[in-house]
Design an enzyme around this catalytic site. Structure first.
Site, mmCIF file in Angstrom:
data_model
loop_
_atom_site.group_PDB
_atom_site.id
_atom_site.type_symbol
_atom_site.label_atom_id
_atom_site.label_comp_id
_atom_site.label_asym_id
_atom_site.label_seq_id
_atom_site.Cartn_x
_atom_site.Cartn_y
_atom_site.Cartn_z
ATOM 1 N N ILE A 1 0.862 -1.170 0.000
ATOM 2 C CA ILE A 1 0.000 0.000 0.000
ATOM 3 C C ILE A 1 0.909 1.233 0.000
ATOM 4 O O ILE A 1 2.056 1.172 0.440
ATOM 5 C CB ILE A 1 -0.991 0.033 1.187
ATOM 6 C CG1 ILE A 1 -0.264 -0.090 2.533
ATOM 7 C CG2 ILE A 1 -2.027 -1.061 1.055
ATOM 8 C CD1 ILE A 1 -1.194 -0.018 3.729
ATOM 9 N N ASP A 2 0.401 2.347 -0.500
ATOM 10 C CA ASP A 2 1.219 3.545 -0.660
ATOM 11 C C ASP A 2 1.658 4.111 0.690
ATOM 12 O O ASP A 2 1.035 3.857 1.724
ATOM 13 C CB ASP A 2 0.439 4.622 -1.414
ATOM 14 C CG ASP A 2 0.043 4.185 -2.809
ATOM 15 O OD1 ASP A 2 0.751 3.336 -3.377
ATOM 16 O OD2 ASP A 2 -0.982 4.693 -3.310
ATOM 17 N N LYS A 3 2.684 4.927 0.649
ATOM 18 C CA LYS A 3 3.221 5.569 1.855
ATOM 19 C C LYS A 3 2.133 6.299 2.626
ATOM 20 O O LYS A 3 2.027 6.164 3.851
ATOM 21 C CB LYS A 3 4.330 6.548 1.467
ATOM 22 C CG LYS A 3 4.954 7.273 2.660
ATOM 23 C CD LYS A 3 5.922 8.355 2.221
ATOM 24 C CE LYS A 3 5.198 9.572 1.671
ATOM 25 N NZ LYS A 3 6.095 10.718 1.403
ATOM 26 N N THR B 1 -1.095 5.899 2.422
ATOM 27 C CA THR B 1 -2.281 5.085 2.673
ATOM 28 C C THR B 1 -2.043 4.303 3.956
ATOM 29 O O THR B 1 -0.983 3.713 4.135
ATOM 30 C CB THR B 1 -2.548 4.113 1.514
ATOM 31 O OG1 THR B 1 -2.772 4.851 0.314
ATOM 32 C CG2 THR B 1 -3.762 3.242 1.801
ATOM 33 N N ARG C 1 -6.940 5.304 -6.281
ATOM 34 C CA ARG C 1 -6.651 6.716 -6.548
ATOM 35 C C ARG C 1 -6.858 7.038 -8.031
ATOM 36 O O ARG C 1 -7.463 8.058 -8.392
ATOM 37 C CB ARG C 1 -5.224 7.033 -6.127
ATOM 38 C CG ARG C 1 -4.970 6.821 -4.649
ATOM 39 C CD ARG C 1 -3.484 6.839 -4.309
ATOM 40 N NE ARG C 1 -2.900 8.153 -4.580
ATOM 41 C CZ ARG C 1 -1.597 8.382 -4.538
ATOM 42 N NH1 ARG C 1 -0.740 7.396 -4.283
ATOM 43 N NH2 ARG C 1 -1.133 9.604 -4.782
#
Length: 309
Positions: free
Chosen positions: A142-144, A146, A243
């Site tokens: 998962i993104d930084k 998120t 996103r």
């Protein structure tokens, strides 16, 4: 060693006057603001004019920033004593509630302080090498910016089994998000392929250009003036999928300055997105494991602000 990587970042009129360290951290998703400042102090960034900007430099519209990220060693992964919110753990699997702002694995410009470094300390040397040296144990990312549930395998047997579930779309992931605008329907599906943005290579986009199928199911949880609180279930797991898909249908995530509005709004910096639920088949027992988390503080605070609009 991975080679040095150079990024070209054009500065738009909307970014004019913004501090260069903040702009750099936003443009490169795996880069924290502190890491951006270290790069600037090391002279790893320069403007088209040849000027090497200080971290307090204010961006000018029409200029271009060139940033060179140093190489990192894929084997130089060190355990770090970083607190983890462990939601589930046994001899095969660990599920972590990742905080917003934590990078999952080391990358150019962010070699330490990651979830992988923390897992190596928590799980011990046995985790090293599981699923690859650069990302030991990591099943999905998962993104930084998120927050939420992320699954790690503690041995190769579990990693192979969980990776197969992910590939077969049998590993269920449910997110909550706040998007900009009011969705007309109460639920829907975005079925649109995702690939690298042909114009901006650091971004993803709905495109036929080297794309892969991507499907996101969404439903409305609450409506506010100008914003909507939604739940999303991933049928596939492409980079930045929620996103990109929500921006594609005209409803980018609140705080997402990469795919949405270019400046933070309502005091939210970074996308308002939380991986809330995770369901998988245990690789050894064959039983279904369902995990859930509470919404984190930043998300609850965003909802409180929306209630006051």
């Amino acid at each position: 060693m991975t080679p040095n990587t150079t990024f070209t970042i054009p500065i738009t009129s909307e970014e004019s006057g913004e501090r260069i360290d903040a702009l750099l951290a936003r443009a490169l998703p795996n880069l924290s603001r502190c890491a951006a400042q270290r790069l600037l102090e090391a002279g790893a960034a320069r403007l088209f004019s040849g000027e090497i900007p200080h971290k307090n430099y204010r961006a000018r519209a029409g200029d271009t920033l060139f940033v060179t990220l140093p190489s990192i060693s894929e084997c130089a992964l060190l355990p770090e004593d970083i607190a983890l919110d462990i939601v589930y753990e046994d001899a095969d699997v660990a599920a972590v509630n990742k905080p917003r702002g934590m990078v999952v694995h080391p990358a150019p410009g962010h070699p330490d302080g990651t979830l992988v470094n923390a897992l190596l300390h928590h799980c011990g040397a046995s985790l090293a090498g599981v699923g690859g040296e650069k990302r030991p144990g990591i099943v999905h990312r998962i993104d930084k910016d998120t927050s939420g549930l992320l699954l790690a395998a503690k041995n190769d047997f579990a990693h192979r089994a969980l990776s197969a579930q992910l590939k077969a779309h049998n590993l269920s992931r449910v997110y909550e998000a706040v998007v900009v605008g009011n969705l007309r329907e109460d639920r829907g599906v975005v079925d649109a392929p995702i690939g690298r943005d042909p114009r901006e290579r650091k971004k993803m986009a709905v495109t036929e250009f080297h794309s892969r199928p991507a499907v996101t199911h969404w439903e409305v949880l609450a409506r506010y003036p100008g914003y909507t609180h939604i739940r999303c279930r991933l049928e596939t797991g492409r980079t930045h999928q929620i996103r990109v898909h929500m921006a594609h249908i005209g409803h980018p995530l609140l705080g997402d300055t990469v795919y949405g509005r270019k400046k933070p709004e309502l005091g939210i910096e970074g996308q308002c997105l939380h991986a809330k639920e995770l369901t998988f088949t245990h690789p050894r027992t064959g039983e279904a494991v369902h995990l859930t988390t509470q919404l984190p503080g930043y998300f609850e605070e965003a909802l409180e602000r929306l209630k006051k609009l």
